[in-house]
Motif scaffolding. Sequence first.
Motif, mmCIF file in Angstrom:
data_model
loop_
_atom_site.group_PDB
_atom_site.id
_atom_site.type_symbol
_atom_site.label_atom_id
_atom_site.label_comp_id
_atom_site.label_asym_id
_atom_site.label_seq_id
_atom_site.Cartn_x
_atom_site.Cartn_y
_atom_site.Cartn_z
ATOM 1 N N TYR A 1 45.618 45.380 39.462
ATOM 2 C CA TYR A 1 44.362 45.400 38.709
ATOM 3 C C TYR A 1 43.241 44.795 39.544
ATOM 4 O O TYR A 1 43.475 44.074 40.516
ATOM 5 C CB TYR A 1 44.508 44.624 37.388
ATOM 6 N N CYS A 2 42.022 45.116 39.158
ATOM 7 C CA CYS A 2 40.842 44.520 39.793
ATOM 8 C C CYS A 2 39.868 44.129 38.696
ATOM 9 O O CYS A 2 39.428 44.966 37.904
ATOM 10 C CB CYS A 2 40.192 45.505 40.764
ATOM 11 N N VAL A 3 39.551 42.847 38.648
ATOM 12 C CA VAL A 3 38.580 42.330 37.688
ATOM 13 C C VAL A 3 37.225 42.206 38.384
ATOM 14 O O VAL A 3 37.117 41.572 39.436
ATOM 15 C CB VAL A 3 39.000 40.946 37.146
ATOM 16 N N LYS A 4 36.220 42.819 37.804
ATOM 17 C CA LYS A 4 34.854 42.643 38.300
ATOM 18 C C LYS A 4 34.210 41.518 37.505
ATOM 19 O O LYS A 4 34.128 41.577 36.276
ATOM 20 C CB LYS A 4 34.046 43.933 38.139
ATOM 21 N N GLY A 5 33.774 40.467 38.211
ATOM 22 C CA GLY A 5 33.247 39.289 37.524
ATOM 23 C C GLY A 5 32.124 39.622 36.556
ATOM 24 O O GLY A 5 31.126 40.225 36.957
ATOM 25 N N PRO A 6 32.265 39.248 35.288
ATOM 26 C CA PRO A 6 31.227 39.548 34.288
ATOM 27 C C PRO A 6 29.910 38.822 34.582
ATOM 28 O O PRO A 6 29.895 37.756 35.201
ATOM 29 C CB PRO A 6 31.839 39.039 32.973
ATOM 30 N N GLU A 7 28.817 39.413 34.126
ATOM 31 C CA GLU A 7 27.514 38.787 34.291
ATOM 32 C C GLU A 7 27.461 37.452 33.539
ATOM 33 O O GLU A 7 28.154 37.245 32.554
ATOM 34 C CB GLU A 7 26.401 39.705 33.761
ATOM 35 N N ASN A 8 26.607 36.585 34.041
ATOM 36 C CA ASN A 8 26.384 35.273 33.426
ATOM 37 C C ASN A 8 27.638 34.410 33.378
ATOM 38 O O ASN A 8 27.815 33.582 32.477
ATOM 39 C CB ASN A 8 25.812 35.431 32.006
ATOM 40 N N THR A 9 28.532 34.630 34.337
ATOM 41 C CA THR A 9 29.703 33.765 34.513
ATOM 42 C C THR A 9 29.752 33.361 35.986
ATOM 43 O O THR A 9 29.110 33.999 36.830
ATOM 44 C CB THR A 9 31.019 34.482 34.142
#
Length: 230
Positions: free
Chosen positions: A41-49
Amino acid sequence: MARKTNSAVQRLKQDYMRLKRDPVPYVIAEPNPSNILEWHYCVKGPENTPYEGGFYHGKLIFPREFPFLPPSIYMTTPNGRFKVNTRLCLSISDFHPDTWNPAWSVATILTGLLSFMIEKSPTLGSINTTDWEKRQYASQSLEFNLRDKIFCELFPDTVVEINVELERRKKLDQQSRQQSTTSDMSSLVLEQSQRDQSPLNGAMTNLAIIVGFAAFAYTVKYVLRNIAWE
């Protein structure tokens, strides 16, 4: 045993099709082409985190008994939240088979992983770092993942996105350096101009003093001469 494996394969194929139809926000996942029990899997860092701008690679290792038993969950990319290449203790992982629900899908697992990642709750396999450190990991994650052969093979679209972002950062860095150089040159020119003008300013000041002194002397002489005539 073969029956259990076939059951897991069938379920994972179904979950894969569901993921393609209804993707999990910020997360993509692909099975290993040679072993469907191993997913990446690849998680794209959410905005405002603190993870914004980062890409985080990890893997899920499903047991042959899936969906009746949960998978092992690992994070591969340094991230400041989880230890890398370490089984994570989550309610959706094999650390807690007693809380696992066979109705949960791969999408449920990925959603739970993302949710726990952006929280700060400690668990076995998590680490305690500052938000500043997490942002540093986010920035470094792009080039780190490009060195991972499996990541590049399974997520070619993400690789393109990362390369575009790296190129953008490179251009911004070049612009910043050019502006800094221009600013430094302007400062040098101004300092040189001031130095060049300093002798002239000194000469003009001296000339003004001499003229002023001569005028004063002439005035005194004129006054004395008038007094003598009287």
